[in-house]
Design a protein around this motif. Structure first.
Motif, PDB file in Angstrom:
ATOM      1  N   ARG A  81       0.868  -1.182   0.000  1.00  0.00           N
ATOM      2  CA  ARG A  81       0.000   0.000   0.000  1.00  0.00           C
ATOM      3  C   ARG A  81       0.900   1.226   0.000  1.00  0.00           C
ATOM      4  O   ARG A  81       1.084   1.883   1.021  1.00  0.00           O
ATOM      5  CB  ARG A  81      -0.882  -0.042   1.245  1.00  0.00           C
ATOM      6  N   LEU A  98      -3.707  -0.595  -8.335  1.00  0.00           N
ATOM      7  CA  LEU A  98      -4.608  -1.293  -7.413  1.00  0.00           C
ATOM      8  C   LEU A  98      -3.809  -2.063  -6.378  1.00  0.00           C
ATOM      9  O   LEU A  98      -2.837  -2.740  -6.718  1.00  0.00           O
ATOM     10  CB  LEU A  98      -5.448  -2.311  -8.180  1.00  0.00           C
ATOM     11  N   VAL A  99      -4.242  -1.966  -5.102  1.00  0.00           N
ATOM     12  CA  VAL A  99      -3.612  -2.757  -4.049  1.00  0.00           C
ATOM     13  C   VAL A  99      -4.342  -4.099  -3.957  1.00  0.00           C
ATOM     14  O   VAL A  99      -5.567  -4.154  -4.010  1.00  0.00           O
ATOM     15  CB  VAL A  99      -3.695  -2.022  -2.690  1.00  0.00           C
ATOM     16  N   SER A 101      -5.869  -6.095  -2.061  1.00  0.00           N
ATOM     17  CA  SER A 101      -6.454  -6.187  -0.720  1.00  0.00           C
ATOM     18  C   SER A 101      -7.886  -6.691  -0.852  1.00  0.00           C
ATOM     19  O   SER A 101      -8.218  -7.362  -1.823  1.00  0.00           O
ATOM     20  CB  SER A 101      -6.397  -4.815  -0.047  1.00  0.00           C
TER      21      SER A 101
END
Lengths: 121, 412
Positions: A81, A98-99, A101
């Motif tokens: 992040r 995009l992370v 997660s």
């Protein structure tokens, strides 16, 4: 769509997420060198690049892909992040960072669709 | 440890000379402009720019986009972990090459053994059990374990719980990070009698047992696409100091993200998330976090926007996600001080004053993100100085919902 990702757990996750959407035909490579080689030979609508590949940093690879006149949707994804990486993604021509997660698969599918739509308009 | 000794040890990771000097001083100073760093590290500005390029390439430094550029030191544990990771990959390739070459190479009838004390491979259950028992028994200070949820039961069947119990009696600290759900809750409870356990969502296959950061058993899924069975584990026994320190750093980092067994059980029993707080640094990542929250939302989304944020909404990509959640049946309300372009479909928007004058998002009445400081209106969608707080602390979220409702009614 081309996916450059060396973590096979993540490949499975992404394949699962995209298989729910008809129309995604996924080609997978495990390194930056393979990604560049295949981008030069075959046309893709979208390329998804993982930040940590064995041979290339994801941001550098994005720049190299754009330098090869790729004008489709380009997404950089990372488990980290990192605000700096997110900004760098924009600088090197990625449409989206995009992370990996929560709800990653669904978000990735939507982000690809958005980037493709933007490319058409 | 003296600066010279530190720099000497850093050289083992490929960072030396001016690079090491610059990284050392940058780590002490935090985000710094080239001129200031040049003075501090006794280098010319040209040298600083050249050295920063190399350090950035190697993952030790990041830089801001805004002018004047400031260099940001990547925390050393992260940077070193990346170096170790790269070298480990090379080692894996070398190991494959070693096996292929060794099997093809001509040899005399009686082959001399050439053992490697630093790395050994353990495949069958008895071998793995013996290794784990030795690792636990040898620990004098601490045993650290990261494992997937089904592995706890396997450890128990390997009598590891008994071995840990003996060590706990000798005041050895035992910490376990794992995924806890209904299926392994009882097993986790039994381990909790000898160890401190935290729940963490592991992003990928990762299992390791560390003994005093001197020895480690690293579980390897050779290829998760083909070897998905639990019995197919291979375990590497490693004593490489660099590798162990990096794994210990990773453990500590994951530990801070974990929640206690009690909190996790509360989560499982009530369906309410544990009370957590996280600082989110930078505007890009805050937008990312907000998107993640919006995708989690199933019932309500309440968003408050100051005028400058309303203006940026479209370019940040959030507008699309809001409309998408509205389309999915989520009740999305946006209270904005400024006009929002383009118009949001399937979203209820009201114009009015917002309390606090900061962007604030509450999802399903259970999680809240609020921008706290550093925001610079001029810097568009990227503002590395901005920071926000994400929380699931019940009282805090409840109050935010009440504040939103009052402001919403006032804007009607």
């Amino acid at each position: 769509m081309l996916l450059a990702e060396d973590n096979l757990d993540h490949v499975v996750m992404i394949e699962d997420a995209l298989s729910k959407d008809a129309g995604f035909d996924l080609t997978h490579v495990r390194s930056g060198a393979e990604a560049l080689e295949i981008v030069e030979r075959r046309p893709f609508d979208a390329v998804v690049v993982d930040h940590r590949l064995p041979d290339w940093g994801g941001a550098t690879l994005c720049r190299e892909i754009r330098d090869r006149s790729f004008d489709g949707a380009l997404l950089l994804v990372s488990a980290a992040r990192s605000d700096a990486l997110a900004r760098k993604a924009g600088e090197v021509g990625a449409d989206k960072f995009l992370v990996k997660s929560d709800r990653f698969g669904q978000r990735l599918a939507d982000a690809i669709r958005d980037a493709l739509e933007d490319g058409r308009t | 440890m003296s600066k010279e000794a530190l720099l000497e040890r850093l050289a083992a990771f490929g960072i030396e000379g001016n690079e090491a000097q610059a990284y050392y001083h940058l780590s002490r100073l935090g985000p710094t402009k080239a001129g200031d760093l040049a003075k501090e590290a006794d280098l010319s500005r040209t040298d600083v720019y050249r050295v920063m390029d190399d350090l950035e390439e190697n993952g030790f430094v990041e830089r801001t986009v805004d002018q004047p550029v400031r260099f940001i030191p990547v925390p050393i544990e992260d940077a070193l972990a990346r170096v170790v990771d790269t070298r480990r990959r090379r080692l894996d390739d070398l190991e494959t090459e070693r096996q292929e070459l060794a099997s093809a190479w001509p040899r005399p009838r009686a082959r001399a053994e050439a053992g490697d004390a630093r790395l050994s491979i353990h495949r069958d259950r008895a071998q793995i059990q013996g290794l784990l028992e030795r690792l636990v028994d040898d620990a004098r200070d601490e045993v650290l374990v990261i494992c997937m949820k089904r592995t706890l039961a396997r450890f128990e069947s390997m009598d590891l719980l008994d071995a840990l119990e003996d060590q706990a009696a000798e005041d050895v600290s035992i910490r376990i990070l794992t995924e806890i759900d209904e299926t392994n809750r009882a097993t986790a409870d039994r381990f909790a009698s000898v160890a401190t356990i935290r729940h963490v969502d592991l992003p990928a296959y990762y299992q390791i047992v560390l003994s005093d950061a001197r020895r480690a058993a690293l579980f390897v899924a050779v290829d998760p696409l083909t070897s998905t069975t639990e019995g197919a584990a291979t375990v590497l026994h490693l004593t490489s100091q660099d590798f162990l320190l990096a794994q210990k750093a990773l453990f500590d980092r994951l530990w801070t993200h974990g929640i206690s067994l009690e909190e996790r059980i509360h989560e499982l029993e009530t369906g309410e998330p544990a009370q957590r707080i996280e600082v989110v640094r930078g505007r890009w990542i805050r937008n990312e976090k907000m998107e993640e929250m919006l995708y989690r939302g199933e019932e309500t989304v309440d968003l408050m926007l100051p005028a400058d944020e309303a203006e940026r909404l479209g370019t940040s990509g959030l507008a699309r996600v809001l409309a998408r959640r509205g389309d999915a049946g989520v009740d999305v309300r946006v209270l904005s001080e400024g006009a929002i372009e383009p118009e949001l479909e399937d979203v209820t928007v009201r114009k009015g004053e917002i309390p606090g004058d900061q962007t604030e998002l509450v999802v399903d009445g259970v999680e809240r993100l609020v921008v706290k400081g550093g925001a610079d209106e001029e810097s568009g969608t990227a503002d590395p100085g901005e920071w926000s707080v994400w929380t699931t602390v019940r009282r805090d979220v409840d109050r935010a919902v009440e504040r939103f409702d009052r402001a919403w009614d006032g804007a009607a």
